[in-house]
Design a protein around this motif. Structure first.
Motif, PDB file in Angstrom:
ATOM      1  N   ALA A 115      13.227 -90.213  62.346  1.00 26.51           N
ATOM      2  CA  ALA A 115      12.407 -88.774  62.000  1.00 26.51           C
ATOM      3  C   ALA A 115      10.739 -89.074  61.969  1.00 26.51           C
ATOM      4  CB  ALA A 115      12.838 -88.186  60.385  1.00 26.51           C
ATOM      5  N   MET A 116      10.686 -90.477  60.869  1.00 26.47           N
ATOM      6  CA  MET A 116       9.280 -91.029  60.974  1.00 26.47           C
ATOM      7  C   MET A 116       8.975 -91.123  62.535  1.00 26.47           C
ATOM      8  SD  MET A 116       8.011 -89.553  58.560  1.00 26.47           S
ATOM      9  CE  MET A 116       9.496 -88.795  57.993  1.00 26.47           C
ATOM     10  N   VAL A 117       9.939 -91.554  63.257  1.00 30.85           N
ATOM     11  CA  VAL A 117       9.273 -92.316  65.175  1.00 30.85           C
ATOM     12  C   VAL A 117       8.841 -91.405  65.678  1.00 30.85           C
ATOM     13  CG1 VAL A 117       9.831 -93.198  66.863  1.00 30.85           C
ATOM     14  CG2 VAL A 117      10.405 -94.650  64.447  1.00 30.85           C
ATOM     15  N   ALA A 118       9.969 -90.040  65.799  1.00 33.61           N
ATOM     16  CA  ALA A 118      10.027 -88.855  66.818  1.00 33.61           C
ATOM     17  C   ALA A 118       8.608 -87.952  66.047  1.00 33.61           C
ATOM     18  CB  ALA A 118      10.503 -87.811  66.641  1.00 33.61           C
ATOM     19  N   LEU A 119       8.009 -88.600  64.535  1.00 34.26           N
ATOM     20  CA  LEU A 119       6.888 -87.127  64.162  1.00 34.26           C
ATOM     21  C   LEU A 119       5.258 -88.197  64.728  1.00 34.26           C
ATOM     22  CD1 LEU A 119       5.165 -85.180  62.521  1.00 34.26           C
ATOM     23  CD2 LEU A 119       5.790 -86.730  60.811  1.00 34.26           C
ATOM     24  N   GLN A 120       5.504 -89.705  64.907  1.00 38.28           N
ATOM     25  CA  GLN A 120       4.075 -90.533  65.048  1.00 38.28           C
ATOM     26  C   GLN A 120       4.028 -90.372  66.021  1.00 38.28           C
ATOM     27  OE1 GLN A 120       6.197 -93.761  63.438  1.00 38.28           O
ATOM     28  NE2 GLN A 120       5.384 -93.331  61.449  1.00 38.28           N
ATOM     29  N   GLN A 121       5.355 -90.422  67.479  1.00 38.33           N
ATOM     30  CA  GLN A 121       4.975 -90.518  68.922  1.00 38.33           C
ATOM     31  C   GLN A 121       4.197 -89.490  69.402  1.00 38.33           C
ATOM     32  OE1 GLN A 121       9.053 -90.988  70.002  1.00 38.33           O
ATOM     33  NE2 GLN A 121       9.151 -93.392  70.409  1.00 38.33           N
ATOM     34  N   LYS A 122       4.992 -88.379  68.448  1.00 38.53           N
ATOM     35  CA  LYS A 122       4.268 -87.054  68.194  1.00 38.53           C
ATOM     36  C   LYS A 122       2.912 -87.506  68.433  1.00 38.53           C
ATOM     37  CE  LYS A 122       4.436 -81.638  68.168  1.00 38.53           C
ATOM     38  NZ  LYS A 122       5.817 -80.572  67.241  1.00 38.53           N
ATOM     39  N   MET A 123       1.957 -87.029  67.604  1.00 40.81           N
ATOM     40  CA  MET A 123       0.139 -87.610  66.835  1.00 40.81           C
ATOM     41  C   MET A 123      -0.271 -88.231  67.843  1.00 40.81           C
ATOM     42  SD  MET A 123       1.388 -89.094  62.936  1.00 40.81           S
ATOM     43  CE  MET A 123       1.622 -87.503  61.797  1.00 40.81           C
ATOM     44  N   GLY A 124       1.045 -89.316  69.171  1.00 39.98           N
ATOM     45  CA  GLY A 124       0.201 -90.321  70.037  1.00 39.98           C
ATOM     46  C   GLY A 124      -0.334 -89.259  71.139  1.00 39.98           C
ATOM     47  N   ASP A 125       0.557 -88.595  71.062  1.00 40.12           N
ATOM     48  CA  ASP A 125       0.344 -87.554  72.884  1.00 40.12           C
ATOM     49  C   ASP A 125      -0.704 -87.743  73.440  1.00 40.12           C
ATOM     50  OD1 ASP A 125       3.608 -87.301  72.487  1.00 40.12           O
ATOM     51  OD2 ASP A 125       3.317 -85.289  71.595  1.00 40.12           O
ATOM     52  N   ALA A 126      -1.946 -87.292  72.956  1.00 40.53           N
ATOM     53  CA  ALA A 126      -2.797 -87.170  73.424  1.00 40.53           C
ATOM     54  C   ALA A 126      -4.125 -88.164  73.718  1.00 40.53           C
ATOM     55  CB  ALA A 126      -4.023 -86.330  72.483  1.00 40.53           C
ATOM     56  N   LYS A 127      -3.091 -89.496  73.283  1.00 41.81           N
ATOM     57  CA  LYS A 127      -3.593 -90.893  73.108  1.00 41.81           C
ATOM     58  C   LYS A 127      -5.018 -90.598  71.825  1.00 41.81           C
ATOM     59  CE  LYS A 127      -1.908 -92.894  76.849  1.00 41.81           C
ATOM     60  NZ  LYS A 127      -1.828 -94.075  77.742  1.00 41.81           N
ATOM     61  N   GLY A 128      -5.763 -91.932  72.108  1.00 40.07           N
ATOM     62  CA  GLY A 128      -7.140 -91.842  71.232  1.00 40.07           C
ATOM     63  C   GLY A 128      -6.745 -92.050  70.095  1.00 40.07           C
ATOM     64  N   ILE A 129      -5.824 -92.812  69.916  1.00 37.77           N
ATOM     65  CA  ILE A 129      -5.492 -93.193  68.007  1.00 37.77           C
ATOM     66  C   ILE A 129      -4.914 -94.184  67.931  1.00 37.77           C
ATOM     67  CG2 ILE A 129      -3.969 -91.207  68.248  1.00 37.77           C
ATOM     68  CD1 ILE A 129      -1.896 -92.654  67.787  1.00 37.77           C
ATOM     69  N   VAL A 130      -5.413 -94.717  66.645  1.00 34.13           N
ATOM     70  CA  VAL A 130      -5.524 -96.013  66.070  1.00 34.13           C
ATOM     71  C   VAL A 130      -3.636 -96.125  64.812  1.00 34.13           C
ATOM     72  CG1 VAL A 130      -5.770 -98.461  64.981  1.00 34.13           C
ATOM     73  CG2 VAL A 130      -7.543 -96.934  66.366  1.00 34.13           C
ATOM     74  N   MET A 131      -2.742 -96.632  65.241  1.00 35.41           N
ATOM     75  CA  MET A 131      -1.720 -96.733  63.909  1.00 35.41           C
ATOM     76  C   MET A 131      -1.536 -97.895  63.433  1.00 35.41           C
ATOM     77  SD  MET A 131       2.049 -94.475  63.943  1.00 35.41           S
ATOM     78  CE  MET A 131       1.179 -92.924  64.635  1.00 35.41           C
ATOM     79  N   ASP A 132      -1.410 -98.811  62.209  1.00 36.71           N
ATOM     80  CA  ASP A 132      -0.552 -99.959  62.104  1.00 36.71           C
ATOM     81  C   ASP A 132       0.520 -99.084  61.700  1.00 36.71           C
ATOM     82  OD1 ASP A 132      -2.451 -98.182  59.498  1.00 36.71           O
ATOM     83  OD2 ASP A 132      -1.726-100.090  59.225  1.00 36.71           O
ATOM     84  N   GLY A 133       1.482-100.453  61.408  1.00 37.08           N
ATOM     85  CA  GLY A 133       2.588-100.051  60.517  1.00 37.08           C
ATOM     86  C   GLY A 133       3.361-101.888  60.863  1.00 37.08           C
ATOM     87  N   ARG A 134       5.061-100.929  60.858  1.00 31.02           N
ATOM     88  CA  ARG A 134       5.537-102.855  60.929  1.00 31.02           C
ATOM     89  C   ARG A 134       6.230-102.156  62.542  1.00 31.02           C
ATOM     90  NH1 ARG A 134       3.762-102.564  56.448  1.00 31.02           N
ATOM     91  NH2 ARG A 134       5.405-103.253  54.504  1.00 31.02           N
TER      92      ARG A 134
END
Length: 230
Positions: A115-134
């Motif tokens: 569920a979280m990965v699907a939401l994260q991938q949607k957030m990154g569709d337009a690129k221009g992001i920095v995401m941190d995690g595991r």
């Protein structure tokens, strides 16, 4: 200059979030704290009594996961994004030791990660992001143009976390408790069946045990410029 996805992975309490926030601000990208998303779900479980000691009611969480809404809103005063759970600002609550002690249990559950990965991938569709995690560079964005894997000595990471708790008014938690919690989380993160913490083959290793924040930033900016100008 082309926009890219920057994935920053690594162990807990090594300054990933601070580093990622600063980098995003410096280059004009959007910062997303994936760990905060799992902490928000953990807080939901605690507040809705889905935990009995260390045992989580997986079935009840599965039935409720679609009703758990996690999003980020920009704090206009600080200029940084804050975590919202079902419309409520929970940025402070999710940083508590109670959440820290249970987040690895929640984040190891496959349906939560999906569920979280699907939401994260949607957030990154337009690129221009920095995401941190595991698992950002291995699972969420395996094709990210820039991947960084951050590590630091356990005692140094525990000291950073301990100092953070003290700065927020926690005078009860001991350094030994923080170190033990950190080691437990490391073990759980590395050995879980679903998306364990591992360094992606094409990730750049950054050991920041003895680096200043300025030195880290210069290191990151140099790598960013090399990738985006080639």
């Amino acid at each position: 200059m082309k926009k890219i996805v920057i994935a920053i992975d690594g162990f807990s309490s090594n300054g990933k979030s601070t580093m990622a926030k600063s980098l995003a601000k410096e280059i004009g990208y959007i910062y997303i704290d994936s760990g905060a998303m799992y902490r928000a779900v953990t807080l939901y479980c605690i507040e809705n009594r889905l935990f009995d000691g260390e045992k989580l009611d997986d079935n009840k969480l599965h039935n409720e996961i679609d009703n758990i809404k996690v999003e980020f809103q920009l704090n206009k005063d600080t200029g940084t994004p804050e975590t919202y759970l079902n419309g409520q600002n929970v940025e402070s609550k999710i940083r508590s030791m109670e959440v820290s002690s249970k987040v690895s249990i929640v984040s190891a559950i496959p349906f939560v990660r999906h569920a979280m990965v699907a939401l994260q991938q949607k957030m990154g569709d337009a690129k221009g992001i920095v995401m941190d995690g595991r698992d950002i560079g291995t699972v969420v964005f395996p094709n990210a143009e820039m991947k960084v894997f951050v590590t630091a000595e356990p005692e140094i990471r525990a000291r950073r976390r301990f100092d953070e708790l003290r700065s927020k008014g926690d005078t009860k938690t001991t350094f030994e408790e923080v170190l033990e919690n950190l080691k437990t989380r490391d073990h759980l993160d590395q050995t879980r069946a679903e998306s364990p913490l591992v360094k992606a083959d094409d990730a750049i290793l950054l050991d920041n045990s003895y680096m200043t924040i300025d030195e880290q930033m210069q290191w990151l900016l140099q790598k960013f410029k090399q990738i985006t100008t080639n």
